[in-house]
Design an enzyme around this catalytic site. Structure first.
Site, mmCIF file in Angstrom:
data_model
loop_
_atom_site.group_PDB
_atom_site.id
_atom_site.type_symbol
_atom_site.label_atom_id
_atom_site.label_comp_id
_atom_site.label_asym_id
_atom_site.label_seq_id
_atom_site.Cartn_x
_atom_site.Cartn_y
_atom_site.Cartn_z
ATOM 1 N N VAL A 144 -5.116 -23.908 23.986
ATOM 2 C CA VAL A 144 -4.231 -23.232 24.081
ATOM 3 C C VAL A 144 -4.076 -22.644 25.577
ATOM 4 O O VAL A 144 -2.807 -22.369 25.827
ATOM 5 C CB VAL A 144 -4.283 -22.053 23.195
ATOM 6 C CG1 VAL A 144 -5.359 -21.070 23.308
ATOM 7 C CG2 VAL A 144 -2.897 -21.357 22.814
ATOM 8 N N TYR A 147 -2.488 -25.744 27.774
ATOM 9 C CA TYR A 147 -1.271 -26.057 27.259
ATOM 10 C C TYR A 147 0.093 -25.094 27.427
ATOM 11 O O TYR A 147 1.015 -25.554 27.873
ATOM 12 C CB TYR A 147 -1.561 -26.341 25.798
ATOM 13 C CG TYR A 147 -0.288 -26.624 25.104
ATOM 14 C CD1 TYR A 147 0.278 -28.183 25.218
ATOM 15 C CD2 TYR A 147 0.417 -25.626 24.257
ATOM 16 C CE1 TYR A 147 1.572 -28.187 24.448
ATOM 17 C CE2 TYR A 147 1.306 -26.066 23.621
ATOM 18 C CZ TYR A 147 2.252 -27.432 23.630
ATOM 19 O OH TYR A 147 3.268 -27.848 22.959
ATOM 20 N N HIS A 148 -0.516 -23.769 27.246
ATOM 21 C CA HIS A 148 0.659 -22.675 27.241
ATOM 22 C C HIS A 148 0.871 -22.529 28.804
ATOM 23 O O HIS A 148 2.166 -22.485 29.154
ATOM 24 C CB HIS A 148 0.008 -21.539 26.940
ATOM 25 C CG HIS A 148 0.635 -20.144 27.003
ATOM 26 N ND1 HIS A 148 0.670 -19.308 27.726
ATOM 27 C CD2 HIS A 148 1.940 -19.999 26.009
ATOM 28 C CE1 HIS A 148 1.797 -18.331 27.419
ATOM 29 N NE2 HIS A 148 2.412 -18.712 26.624
ATOM 30 N N HIS A 149 -0.039 -22.540 29.726
ATOM 31 C CA HIS A 149 0.361 -22.322 31.005
ATOM 32 C C HIS A 149 1.198 -23.257 31.688
ATOM 33 O O HIS A 149 2.039 -23.025 32.218
ATOM 34 C CB HIS A 149 -0.947 -22.342 31.895
ATOM 35 C CG HIS A 149 -1.537 -20.648 32.144
ATOM 36 N ND1 HIS A 149 -1.949 -20.029 31.014
ATOM 37 C CD2 HIS A 149 -1.661 -20.030 33.037
ATOM 38 C CE1 HIS A 149 -2.303 -19.029 31.443
ATOM 39 N NE2 HIS A 149 -2.193 -18.961 32.740
#
Length: 270
Positions: A144, A147-149
């Site tokens: 997460v 992926y989020h960054h």
């Protein structure tokens, strides 16, 4: 009556742009090169692989003071950004309604939002440095996180290029969550004891942010027939996809980090 007038005057002062918020608009440049976010995200992912491979046979670096300085600077930046954007977006929503803030371009044309929008976009590149500290200190790098960054960087550039007004809430909510998150990271790096529920609160705020963001996206798409309401089906699709995946991933992290350990401890005690 006097109190009300004083409060109104204070609000007007708060919504007046500072000199630095009237600096040169970077929108033309950032709109032209928005697609650069794709190679930046790709290089970021490749550097993760290279960095993890490099650190595989080495001891993790301590990096306490650099991490304190890094987290502190991002905390201050996020707090100031949150105060400025929440003041404007909140006042506009209360005075003109939520529809006005997500449909019409008045919000993104205001000097405060224009300045903090392009600064916010550039901060998504700077925040990629969070991952370097994780890798160099040999801390667990979860899906997460990267992926989020990477996707937030690309999506921020995409929304900025399309001038979608609802992006103002994406920025404003993100500033608010990051203000709390980086303050906690600063305290943690400095080994200052903080409330035990603070990490749980931060993840809860992230989950709430994703839910509200998806709701705003749906409302914007419903209101798109309103005269002057600006959004695109493309932006709605990607915002819904990303907010949904973020919601699922952060909810899963919440369960793994805060609920399962308690369940296991309870089972052991029985």
């Amino acid at each position: 009556m006097i109190t009300a007038l004083n409060a109104s005057h204070e609000v007007r002062l708060l919504l007046q742009p500072y000199d630095f918020e009237l600096s040169q608009d970077m929108r033309p440049f950032l709109e032209e090169y928005w697609a650069t976010s794709f190679p930046i995200a790709l290089v970021y992912l490749l550097l993760i692989l290279v960095g993890q491979n490099y650190m595989k046979t080495r001891k993790g670096f301590h990096l306490q003071w650099p991490l304190i300085l890094w987290s502190f600077c991002l905390a201050v930046f996020s707090i100031v950004g949150a105060v400025r954007t929440w003041a404007y977006m909140g006042t506009l929503a209360l005075s003109r309604g939520l529809k006005h803030t997500v449909c019409f371009s008045e919000s993104i044309e205001h000097s405060i939002i224009k300045f903090w929008s392009w600064v916010f976009l550039l901060s998504k590149i700077i925040e990629l440095g969070d991952t370097a500290f994780i890798i160099l200190r040999k801390r667990p790098l979860i899906f997460v996180h990267w992926y989020h960054h990477s996707t937030v960087l690309v999506f921020t550039c995409f929304g900025y290029k399309n001038k979608v007004p609802s992006g103002g809430w994406f920025m404003t909510m993100n500033f608010g969550v990051h203000a709390v998150m980086y303050t906690y990271y600063t305290l943690k790096a400095a080994k200052v004891r903080s409330p035990q529920l603070l990490p749980m609160l931060i993840t809860s705020l992230q989950i709430l942010q994703m839910f509200v963001g998806a709701t705003v996206g749906v409302l914007t798409y419903i209101w798109r027939q309103e005269p002057g309401c600006h959004t695109t089906a493309e932006h709605f699709f990607w915002s819904l996809v990303l907010y949904t995946t973020y919601f699922i991933l952060f909810a899963h992290f919440f369960c793994q980090a805060y609920l399962k350990p308690k369940a296991k401890a309870k089972a052991k005690s029985q």
